[in-house]
Scaffold this active site. Sequence first.
Site, PDB file in Angstrom:
ATOM      1  CG  ASP A  67      -1.871   1.529   1.046  1.00 13.06           C
ATOM      2  OD1 ASP A  67      -2.634   0.980   1.056  1.00 13.06           O
ATOM      3  OD2 ASP A  67      -2.032   2.169   2.433  1.00 13.06           O
TER       4      ASP A  67
ATOM      5  CD  GLU B  13      -2.711   2.633  -3.486  1.00 11.27           C
ATOM      6  OE1 GLU B  13      -3.434   2.824  -3.453  1.00 11.27           O
ATOM      7  OE2 GLU B  13      -1.968   2.601  -2.117  1.00 11.27           O
TER       8      GLU B  13
END
Length: 731
Positions: free
Chosen positions: A411, A464
């Site tokens: 993330d 990401e």
Amino acid sequence: MSRSEKLTGEHLAPEPAEMARLVAGTHHNPHGILGAHEYGDHTVIRAFRPHAVEVVALVGKDRFSLQHLDSGLFAVALPFVDLIDYRLQVTYEGCEPHTVADAYRFLPTLGEVDLHLFAEGRHERLWEVLGAHPRSFTTADGVVSGVSFAVWAPNAKGVSLIGEFNGWNGHEAPMRVLGPSGVWELFWPDFPCDGLYKFRVHGADGVVTDRADPFAFGTEVPPQTASRVTSSDYTWGDDDWMAGRALRNPVNEAMSTYEVHLGSWRPGLSYRQLARELTDYIVDQGFTHVELLPVAEHPFAGSWGYQVTSYYAPTSRFGTPDDFRALVDALHQAGIGVIVDWVPAHFPKDAWALGRFDGTPLYEHSDPKRGEQLDWGTYVFDFGRPEVRNFLVANALYWLQEFHIDGLRVDAVASMLYLDYSRPEGGWTPNVHGGRENLEAVQFLQEMNATAHKVAPGIVTIAEESTSWPGVTRPTNIGGLGFSMKWNMGWMHDTLDYVSRDPVYRSYHHHEMTFSMLYAFSENYVLPLSHDEVVHGKGTLWGRMPGNNHVKAAGLRSLLAYQWAHPGKQLLFMGQEFGQRAEWSEQRGLDWFQLDENGFSNGIQRLVRDINDIYRCHPALWSLDTTPEGYSWIDANDSANNVLSFMRYGSDGSVLACVFNFAGAEHRDYRLGLPRAGRWREVLNTDATIYHGSGIGNLGGVDATDDPWHGRPASAVLVLPPTSALWLTPA
């Protein structure tokens, strides 16, 4: 013979300064005072039990009562040396005596090699030495079982073990620091196998805090915050899957991923129940993988889980770590790969977790311009510190090895890569070269990826990463970050912008649907329609579609078919596979009732099932995903008709023609260039009645003739239903 008389000696009491530190909880080596120590021809046993009324040393069949000296310190001098073994019988007011081995007679449970590797940031199984671990030792009086505890707090003035076992008392179980390592350690006999505990840390700043174990394998159910001693006796049944994984390259294989938030998929289910229900559903829908939003423990159940407080503990909301293993095992035995979201970019400021752990910036960077993430109100890891880097790299390996996880979706990578990420002017400090790149974060990501792929061949790491940072999926040995894949955020934004427009205006934005092919092979991409698109007022995919319900359903079906046909792997957030209409909310689960109330939801769900089946069976849709040889335009420029068409090619020589009509009207007599003449079968028509469409199509196939078109040697005349997708293969 029983002996209870008190024996005295000149070394019965420690030095006053030593005693003061022990009582204050700031002694760095309580083992040097407590336990058994030889003085000449005597052995002195000391025990620190502030709330005890009596302490007796049991040596063989002999009993020696310890004298209460001061502030809970008991001691006795035995008239001999070479003490081999003993027990302590401790009595508290109103309680029966209990007998236990003395925690302060055991040697450290960490070796010099472990401490050296940790200091260098290179211990690949760090979770086996830090944290809480049940152990047994064979002594002269028998086997002593208990739990060893170890925690890194180099700047702490003192650390004590607290828990249910001692009434959360911060005096009875002081820990020792092991040399310059900063690791505090203690073995506690007879500690409950699932007991709750914390570390009471006397910080360098003078503040005393009770901390959860950074390496805890288990936790209390939030909002409670204690750590729980946890061990595993799980027997895996996924040997075939794991053996096959080591031989695979996910980049060149089919990957359609169902993204799931466990707490709201079907609220109330445990890991074991999810092992049945979620597995059955994913198999039925045909997805190859599931991606779980963060399962590491986090304080707020209503969140996605991206503010992690216990990196080594699956959330206890749904069961034990072994229950989570059972979920992964069930998915593997059903042929489903398991990816988890992993959050090494930042962590929350909760006073019982990692932040300012020993009274100083320890896990976080000491410079607030680097150590705090302003957008999220969190701390940023100090990626340049070897011990912190080791904590994170080992954590990645822990999930891959201990839980057989097949992939990590990392993330907020962009926030790690740029020192000025979301910071005002003057709110960041440059690197040693004067640039904005976070060089320590780059090195960490390279190390994590290289190590993960070395230790667990066949796994996938996914970034990401929302910027144009070069080489995210390039191997580390040629300067890349080493990820297997990255999310294609540009594709997602452009595509959703386009399909959200009324078809009347789409021709003016045709470039939004063609631009992605200019860079489609610069990285290995995942095409995400993720949780980020169904929250914070964004609505749902269904809600983005213009028009009435019939048009919305057609639009969503064509969008999903376009996603599956476009180069890259697919990811779809739960609920979107049946066109959920309400935005995600932590207050409820998915709106499964839609499947009972209208045909549109059933049609979309049936479509996703079918495109997954077609996708898995057609290597043209995935085997050359990352190379230009797997794709060519048929016509990228038909903006007047809102039509896109292209070919997909497989490494086995297979081909698939894909044509998309994003206009609100059907196109009859639409000639499409094809690579060969003959019969072409319509393997997918998103407007078919089985999907609750209007049923316009080509009766299952078309005949291509030797009439060149679109620069190709053959062509066929098609009917393109309104807002639809057609996939064609040679019959």
